[in-house]
Design an enzyme around this catalytic site. Structure first.
Site, PDB file in Angstrom:
ATOM      1  N   GLY A 241      -4.420  -3.023   6.128  1.00  0.00           N
ATOM      2  CA  GLY A 241      -4.082  -1.914   7.063  1.00  0.00           C
ATOM      3  C   GLY A 241      -2.497  -1.827   7.718  1.00  0.00           C
ATOM      4  N   SER A 242      -2.786  -1.337   8.438  1.00  0.00           N
ATOM      5  CA  SER A 242      -1.004  -1.118   9.040  1.00  0.00           C
ATOM      6  C   SER A 242       0.040  -2.351   9.389  1.00  0.00           C
ATOM      7  CB  SER A 242      -1.428  -0.225  10.220  1.00  0.00           C
ATOM      8  OG  SER A 242      -1.259  -0.856  10.854  1.00  0.00           O
ATOM      9  N   GLU A 261      -2.391  -7.058   2.818  1.00  0.00           N
ATOM     10  CA  GLU A 261      -1.940  -5.394   1.767  1.00  0.00           C
ATOM     11  C   GLU A 261      -2.018  -4.068   3.002  1.00  0.00           C
ATOM     12  OE1 GLU A 261      -2.254  -2.378   0.690  1.00  0.00           O
ATOM     13  OE2 GLU A 261      -3.967  -2.117   0.228  1.00  0.00           O
ATOM     14  N   LEU A 262      -0.642  -3.373   2.904  1.00  0.00           N
ATOM     15  CA  LEU A 262      -0.281  -3.417   3.855  1.00  0.00           C
ATOM     16  C   LEU A 262       0.151  -1.635   3.439  1.00  0.00           C
ATOM     17  CD1 LEU A 262       1.390  -5.718   6.156  1.00  0.00           C
ATOM     18  CD2 LEU A 262      -0.372  -5.077   6.323  1.00  0.00           C
ATOM     19  N   CYS A 295      -2.887   4.447   2.001  1.00  0.00           N
ATOM     20  CA  CYS A 295      -1.714   3.150   1.763  1.00  0.00           C
ATOM     21  C   CYS A 295      -0.904   4.173   0.353  1.00  0.00           C
ATOM     22  CB  CYS A 295      -1.579   1.782   1.521  1.00  0.00           C
ATOM     23  SG  CYS A 295      -2.622   1.445  -0.199  1.00  0.00           S
ATOM     24  N   GLU A 386       5.061   5.802   7.486  1.00  0.00           N
ATOM     25  CA  GLU A 386       3.850   6.751   6.916  1.00  0.00           C
ATOM     26  C   GLU A 386       2.496   7.261   7.818  1.00  0.00           C
ATOM     27  OE1 GLU A 386       0.035   3.937   4.460  1.00  0.00           O
ATOM     28  OE2 GLU A 386       0.725   3.493   5.892  1.00  0.00           O
TER      29      GLU A 386
END
Length: 490
Positions: A241-242, A261-262, A295, A386
């Site tokens: 996610g963020s 996992e950003l 991402c 982002e």
């Protein structure tokens, strides 16, 4: 609703009811949250929200079930995952339609995601068969003479998988498949935006033979995720996610293993020796797939100044050729974003960037017109943060050393792309770029599911893909035999 009872649009005219799976039982009655399809503009799914008592029961069941799952032979786990992969392949069109209705993802992109799910299950099965250990060279040191030692990889314990909306099926597959391949039970907290797709994939796994003890699914928002993260029953948290949400997850989890996992604001560099037309075509295709909601989606393209205008012209033309509209239409390249607010963010950031909008810059509901911004201010939000949407910024650079330095100024570091035929630049970029992965003669937005994937800095901790995830989902256990040696005693 079981979407397999019909095909095409007729199957998606009803509301999918997504229940919670707790301790082997599907729970349908109770508080629920509706999901409005961003393109259809109506309720398309309804998720039964996990209550505190459900969370308590699920955690107790996960702890009680851990040994049951751990005792399954690796071959048994692998066989189940291979069957699941075959079923995903057969049902890919059905899942693609669910993704289109629930998230606005074009069906051809949804079909590609499901083919990746099938691959992910197959890769996880192969990795399950390869789990082993070591015979340690203890007799190489004087104090070890006369002894023997071995290691093996043992299941870590219950895994919490928190998944995002942008690739809800494949990222769920990575987490659950690797966890089960490692011999763990998994609690799944799906994204509120994709309860139907997530639930159907869990049902498919169960139909393929996954034991009831191996998985549970709890729908809800951040409060559900926080309660699960903090639970002592959980051994490993795997979150995608963020960056902001990842920080909250790590805080809630406390001193346990946390894999994050950003986000990213991925850069792709186009050198003066590159094939500009090829680079522009690839960036157009990969910058707007899934409306840029990835991402590693192409967000910043840095082009050597002598080729900048040429690239912008070709890139804009390629973006103009993309078909935008109904995600259920086989010809659509760009569907809707996850919601109206996400589309509005793209429009606002583009307008505020200080660059020239060569195409796009508008939205119709959640459908954001693919947007290209040429030469925005380097300090613009569009460049620094982002965007996670249908917008690509194109910026000129002068020297290769300078563009490497510019890319590294980002607080993110997930993946980068590089178009060049100069091997010295390739090796320099691989060494100097502060990212987890570099794609040469491709954009940042490329991933193979059996290759390690993850970032540095605010882009996360750990690596995804079954082999590397299994390492994180297991612990090393050592057996030391005193007074017994396979090496000799002298």
């Amino acid at each position: 609703m079981d979407p397999r009872t019909a095909t095409g649009r007729s199957a998606m005219d009803r509301i999918y009811e997504a229940g919670c799976l707790v301790a082997g039982e599907w729970l349908a009655v109770g508080p629920a949250a509706d999901r409005t399809g961003p393109y259809l503009r109506r309720t398309v799914s309804r998720a039964r929200i996990a209550q505190p008592a459900d969370i308590t029961a699920a955690l107790a069941y996960s702890r009680a079930s851990a040994k049951t799952v751990a005792r399954l032979a690796p071959a048994t786990r692998a066989d189940i995952l291979e069957r699941a992969g075959a079923q995903v392949h057969e049902r890919r069109d059905e899942f693609a339609q669910l993704l289109a209705v629930e998230l606005g993802k074009p069906v051809k992109d949804g079909r590609s995601e499901m083919l990746r799910v099938a691959d992910t299950f197959a890769v996880a099965a192969a990795e399950a068969r390869a789990i082993g250990g070591e015979n340690l060279p203890v007799a190489g040191w004087a104090r070890g003479v006369g002894n023997t030692a071995f290691t093996h990889r043992a299941p870590a314990g219950p895994v919490l998988a928190i998944t995002p909306f942008n690739a809800p099926a494949n990222l769920l597959a990575h987490k659950v498949a690797a966890s089960f391949a490692a011999g763990n039970t998994t609690l799944v907290k799906p994204p509120p935006q994709a309860p139907a797709v997530s639930t159907e994939l869990i049902k498919l796994l169960l139909e393929a033979g996954l034991p009831a003890e191996a998985v549970q699914i709890l729908h809800g928002g951040s409060e559900t995720g926080a309660a699960l993260c903090a639970a002592p029953e959980i051994a490993v948290v795997s979150f995608t996610g963020s960056a902001a949400a990842g920080a909250a997850v790590a805080h809630a989890a406390g001193p346990k293993r946390v894999l994050l996992e950003l986000g990213g604001n991925a850069a792709t560099i186009v050198c003066e020796d590159a094939d500009v037309e090829e680079a522009a075509t690839i960036c157009a295709r990969t910058g707007f797939s899934n409306s840029g909601q990835s991402c590693i989606s192409v967000q910043r393209v840095y082009v050597q100044r002598d080729r900048f205008d040429e690239f912008v012209d070709v890139f804009t033309a390629q973006v103009k050729a993309l078909a935008v509209g109904d995600p259920l239409d086989e010809g659509t390249d760009v569907g809707s974003m996850v919601d109206d607010d996400a589309a509005e963010r793209v429009v606002r950031w583009s307008a505020e960037s200080g660059g020239a909008i060569t195409i796009g810059g508008s939205r119709n509901g959640a459908v954001c017109a693919p947007t290209v911004v040429a030469a925005p201010s380097p300090g613009a939000t569009l460049v620094q943060e982002e965007v996670f949407g249908a917008c690509v910024a194109v910026l000129p650079y002068d020297t290769f050393d300078a563009v490497i330095e510019t890319c590294n100024e980002s607080r993110f570091g997930l993946q980068a792309g590089l178009f060049t035929y100069d091997v010295r630049r390739i090796l320099t970029a691989w060494r100097e770029l502060e990212v987890g992965g570099l794609i040469v003669n491709g954009s940042s937005n490329f991933r193979l599911d059996h290759v390690p994937f993850g970032g540095v800095k605010d882009s996360g901790i750990g690596r995804e893909s079954p082999r590397w995830m299994i390492e994180d989902f297991t612990v090393t256990k050592t057996l030391l035999l005193r007074g017994t040696s396979i090496w000799g005693d002298q």
